[in-house]
Motif scaffolding. Structure first.
Motif, PDB file in Angstrom:
ATOM      1  N   PRO A  16       0.832  -1.201   0.000  1.00 44.18           N
ATOM      2  CA  PRO A  16       0.000   0.000   0.000  1.00 44.18           C
ATOM      3  C   PRO A  16       0.868   1.253   0.000  1.00 44.18           C
ATOM      4  O   PRO A  16       1.937   1.269   0.616  1.00 44.18           O
ATOM      5  N   GLU A  18       0.607   4.100   1.500  1.00 41.81           N
ATOM      6  CA  GLU A  18       0.929   4.757   2.774  1.00 41.81           C
ATOM      7  C   GLU A  18       2.110   4.078   3.489  1.00 41.81           C
ATOM      8  O   GLU A  18       2.741   4.645   4.350  1.00 41.81           O
ATOM      9  N   ARG A  42      -2.141   9.358   3.608  1.00 41.65           N
ATOM     10  CA  ARG A  42      -2.396   8.533   4.796  1.00 41.65           C
ATOM     11  C   ARG A  42      -3.790   8.799   5.367  1.00 41.65           C
ATOM     12  O   ARG A  42      -4.525   7.869   5.731  1.00 41.65           O
ATOM     13  N   GLN A  44      -6.343   9.955   3.805  1.00 42.00           N
ATOM     14  CA  GLN A  44      -7.361   9.414   2.890  1.00 42.00           C
ATOM     15  C   GLN A  44      -7.531   7.894   3.086  1.00 42.00           C
ATOM     16  O   GLN A  44      -8.632   7.373   3.109  1.00 42.00           O
ATOM     17  N   GLN A  45      -6.354   7.225   3.261  1.00 37.35           N
ATOM     18  CA  GLN A  45      -6.395   5.765   3.448  1.00 37.35           C
ATOM     19  C   GLN A  45      -7.123   5.410   4.740  1.00 37.35           C
ATOM     20  O   GLN A  45      -7.941   4.488   4.761  1.00 37.35           O
ATOM     21  N   THR A  46      -6.802   6.169   5.821  1.00 39.67           N
ATOM     22  CA  THR A  46      -7.462   5.889   7.110  1.00 39.67           C
ATOM     23  C   THR A  46      -8.961   6.039   6.963  1.00 39.67           C
ATOM     24  O   THR A  46      -9.755   5.216   7.428  1.00 39.67           O
ATOM     25  N   SER A  48     -10.835   5.857   4.198  1.00 43.31           N
ATOM     26  CA  SER A  48     -11.526   4.828   3.400  1.00 43.31           C
ATOM     27  C   SER A  48     -11.556   3.489   4.140  1.00 43.31           C
ATOM     28  O   SER A  48     -12.509   2.727   4.032  1.00 43.31           O
TER      29      SER A  48
END
Ligand code: ADP
Length: 407
Positions: A16, A18, A42, A44-46, A48
């Motif tokens: 990934p 991040e 990061r 955005q990943q958290t 989603s």
């Protein structure tokens, strides 16, 4: 330089973003911008990740809600495939099919599950019906007697499936109480019509005879008046029975206890019924213990309950038969036993004996007038006194009714 290395890594490593892109020491405006970008990725990943966890949780909650709704339905619901194999069944269906609550019937045939709870003839009826079109509905009796249970079973195609490769939805409903209530209503209408119409017709016929015929001999006139009187008494008794039953239904049926001398009570009861026994040339024996404790009972209702039992013993025993009435005190109760050598009651009918409006289907009983309310009344009187009414009987041998009262 470090940024380029990381970008290179991101292009070729299957990890990934991040994890591949890292924060750099902020030595230049480019490094600061780089760090901003990494932080945004990061965040955005958290976000989603959180969204996906929330949606999984949401659908699990929704599924659980539907499952508990499905299992709370009072109707049994079963989904089967085109070979009748169960693919889904709720708790009510399991209970009605007498399967353990946590068992998983999938795979088993719904027809064989139903067959297992049905008597042979009914199972055959189900097979014939289910062999036809996919949509059908029928009532299946779980035994010869209604009280054994009645199920309404319906099968419908599951909407959205083609007829050829269809799944079916089965609904199984326990309609025993509904059928019993209907049976009781029919019995009531039958008894009420019979018990009101017959005496009324007799009263009218004899009254008309007395009014229209001239010169009726005096002794015949007396006979006619006696018939009118007897029929009016029968009408009064039936209306009384109905009133008692209606009070029992509404909970207004109560007893008022008084200290009562059992010997006197028994004497009155025997005097009341002995003309009936004499008329049928029956032997009526009465056995009293040498000493009987006084009882605290509702004298009128209690003696009416015993008169019912003795009256039945005389009614349902042929001429020249024997009826006995015994009083047996014990250390904690007094038993009143009414025994006869009469028609008796079949084992199949015995469980329904105390039901309101029940009358035996025995043709010898049907010839005799009755409302089917006497035993329900006697049982309620025994219950209200804290006692009980029990019976043992053998067809064509006789019956023994025992009314026990606690001291
Ligand atoms: P009824 O006598 O008015 O029909 P009961 O409630 O007293 O009503 O009795 C219900 C039914 O039980 C009777 O119709 C009869 O079929 C049966 N039964 C009661 N007592 C006896 C008995 N001693 N012997 C045989 N059958 C009886």
């Amino acid at each position: 330089m470090l940024e380029r290395q990381q970008l290179h890594g991101a292009a070729f490593v299957a990890a990934p973003l991040e994890e591949t892109l890292r924060i750099l020491p902020e030595s230049s405006p480019i490094a600061r911008a780089w760090n901003n970008l990494v932080e945004q990725i990061r965040a955005q990943q958290t976000l989603s990740g959180l969204e996906s966890r929330m949606s999984t949780f949401g659908s699990t909650v929704e599924l659980q809600r539907w499952e508990s709704l499905f299992n709370s339905l009072s109707e049994g619901i079963v989904v089967s495939d085109r070979r009748h194999a169960v693919t889904l069944a709720n708790n009510s269906a399991r209970a009605l099919l007498r399967l353990p609550a946590d068992s998983t019937p999938p795979g088993q045939s719904i027809l064989s599950l139903l067959e297992a709870v049905l008597p042979a003839e009914t199972a055959q009826q189900l097979h014939q019906l289910s062999a036809g079109s996919i949509a059908f509905s029928c009532e299946l009796k779980l035994g010869a007697d209604l009280a054994a249970g009645v199920l309404r079973v319906s099968r419908m195609p599951l909407v959205g499936q083609t007829t050829d490769d269809s799944q079916a939805i089965w609904t199984i409903r326990d309609i025993t109480q509904q059928r019993l209530a209907e049976e009781m209503r029919n019995q009531f209408v039958f008894t009420a019509t019979h018990e009101l119409r017959t005496p009324l017709a007799n009263i009218r016929a004899y009254a008309e005879l007395l009014a229209t015929q001239e010169e009726i001999p005096l002794d015949q006139q007396k006979d006619f008046y006696n018939i009118i009187n007897a029929e009016a008494t029968r009408l009064g008794r039936f209306i009384n029975d109905l009133l008692n039953i209606s009070q029992m239904e509404t909970g207004a049926f109560a007893i008022v206890r008084h200290e009562t001398d059992v010997e006197r009570l028994v004497e009155e009861i025997v005097n009341h019924v002995s003309p009936q026994a004499t008329q049928k040339r029956q032997r009526l024996d009465c056995h009293m213990p040498p000493k009987c404790p006084k009882l605290s009972v509702d004298k009128d209702k209690f003696s009416a309950a015993l008169v019912n039992l003795l009256g039945n013993a005389i009614k349902y025993t042929p001429e020249e038969g024997r009826v006995s009435f015994r009083v047996e005190p014990d250390h904690d109760q007094v038993r009143f036993l009414v025994e006869d050598t009469g028609y008796g009651i079949s084992t199949e009918e015995l469980p329904r004996l105390f039901q309101k409006f029940f009358r035996s289907s025995d043709s010898r009983v049907r010839e005799i007038t009755g409302s089917g309310l006497g035993l329900a009344f006697s049982q309620e009187v025994a219950r209200l006194h804290g006692g009980k009414l029990t019976v043992t009987s053998e067809l064509n041998k006789g019956s023994l009714f025992t009314l026990s009262l606690p001291l």
